[in-house]
Enzyme design. Structure first.
Site, PDB file in Angstrom:
ATOM      1  N   SER A  98      46.592  35.691  37.890  1.00 58.35           N
ATOM      2  CA  SER A  98      45.269  36.309  37.643  1.00 58.35           C
ATOM      3  C   SER A  98      44.964  36.635  36.363  1.00 58.35           C
ATOM      4  O   SER A  98      46.036  37.277  35.835  1.00 58.35           O
ATOM      5  CB  SER A  98      45.001  37.371  38.855  1.00 58.35           C
ATOM      6  OG  SER A  98      43.648  37.880  38.509  1.00 58.35           O
ATOM      7  N   TYR A 126      47.184  45.863  41.497  1.00 52.77           N
ATOM      8  CA  TYR A 126      46.880  44.180  41.490  1.00 52.77           C
ATOM      9  C   TYR A 126      47.334  43.924  40.147  1.00 52.77           C
ATOM     10  O   TYR A 126      48.292  42.694  40.044  1.00 52.77           O
ATOM     11  CB  TYR A 126      45.561  43.833  41.692  1.00 52.77           C
ATOM     12  CG  TYR A 126      45.318  42.240  41.767  1.00 52.77           C
ATOM     13  CD1 TYR A 126      45.544  41.577  43.115  1.00 52.77           C
ATOM     14  CD2 TYR A 126      44.737  41.649  40.813  1.00 52.77           C
ATOM     15  CE1 TYR A 126      45.274  40.266  43.083  1.00 52.77           C
ATOM     16  CE2 TYR A 126      44.531  40.436  40.968  1.00 52.77           C
ATOM     17  CZ  TYR A 126      44.643  39.681  42.051  1.00 52.77           C
ATOM     18  OH  TYR A 126      44.439  38.176  42.341  1.00 52.77           O
TER      19      TYR A 126
END
Length: 242
Positions: A98, A126
């Site tokens: 990501s 994250y």
């Protein structure tokens, strides 16, 4: 089950499924054992499992959930399969990573993975997990260097998905209002994944990061080679592989 049915109907083939919960390392080990016992070779290994938590949560293994599901379990599965992959000399591995790795400006806090001394946020946790995955990709690429095994990572774009739906009403409202309103069809990501794992153009490409199919440089902290050994060693330790 829906995917299995669709594949069998569209391509007149037989599909076997193996369900594994990445929040349990023992299930990942059992998955690896099953795959190692499989007589067929592995052509493609796509790591797409991921979670997003706005509040600090721990797995049954006692590890911060986002770090375990988004990095540690894919690390463990790839590590346990590495000898099979090398001997078969054909696989393409893809980490669905990501652009969110860029939010971990401080990198991975290896001495504080349970976030006792650092402020926990969904974006930071994250980003740290995705950073750890990118750093370990470098070491995997080194391990596979003398084989035809290729390993890369990619950002799938902002596409419609249910990730984060486990969080509270405020986050779900924010996502619906500001994230999903600009999200695109998941088919876009699927086509990029197909290109990266099946196209002839990617046959010799390894150790790279892509935004869909466009190569990009990861953030500096995610390509800091001085941190690779540290995160690799810590990942081994957390998986009881040392």
């Amino acid at each position: 089950q829906r995917l299995k049915q669709e594949l069998e109907e569209r391509f007149s083939c037989s599909v076997e499924t193996l369900i594994t919960d990445f929040s349990y390392l023992d299930q990942v080990r059992q998955c690896a054992k099953t795959l190692l016992e499989m007589e067929r070779p592995i052509d493609v290994l796509i790591h797409n499992a991921g979670v997003y938590h706005t509040k600090k949560t721990f797995s049954p293994d006692g590890i911060e959930m986002v770090f375990q599901v988004n990095h540690l379990s894919s690390f463990l599965l790839t590590y346990l399969l590495k000898e099979k992959l090398i001997s078969e000399n054909r696989a393409r591995i893809l980490f669905v990573n990501s652009e969110g790795h860029r939010f971990a400006l401080g990198g991975v806090h290896l001495k504080d993975l349970d976030w006792r001394w650092h402020v926990y946020t969904g974006l930071k946790s994250y980003g740290a997990a995705k950073t750890a995955q990118l750093l370990c990709m470098h070491q995997f690429n080194h391990i596979f260097a003398n084989s035809k095994v290729r390993i890369n990572a990619m950002h799938p774009g902002n596409v419609t998905s249910d990730i984060g739906s486990n969080n509270g009403k405020l986050y779900r409202w924010f996502k619906k209002t500001f994230v999903l309103s600009a999200a695109r069809d998941p088919l876009i990501s699927a086509q990029a994944i197909y290109y990266l794992t099946a196209s002839p153009e990617m046959k010799e490409v390894s150790g790279r990061f892509f935004n869909l199919t466009s190569e990009e440089k990861p953030a500096p902290h995610a390509r800091d080679l001085s941190q690779v050994k540290r995160i690799w060693k810590k990942s081994l330790a957390l998986c009881n592989l040392e």
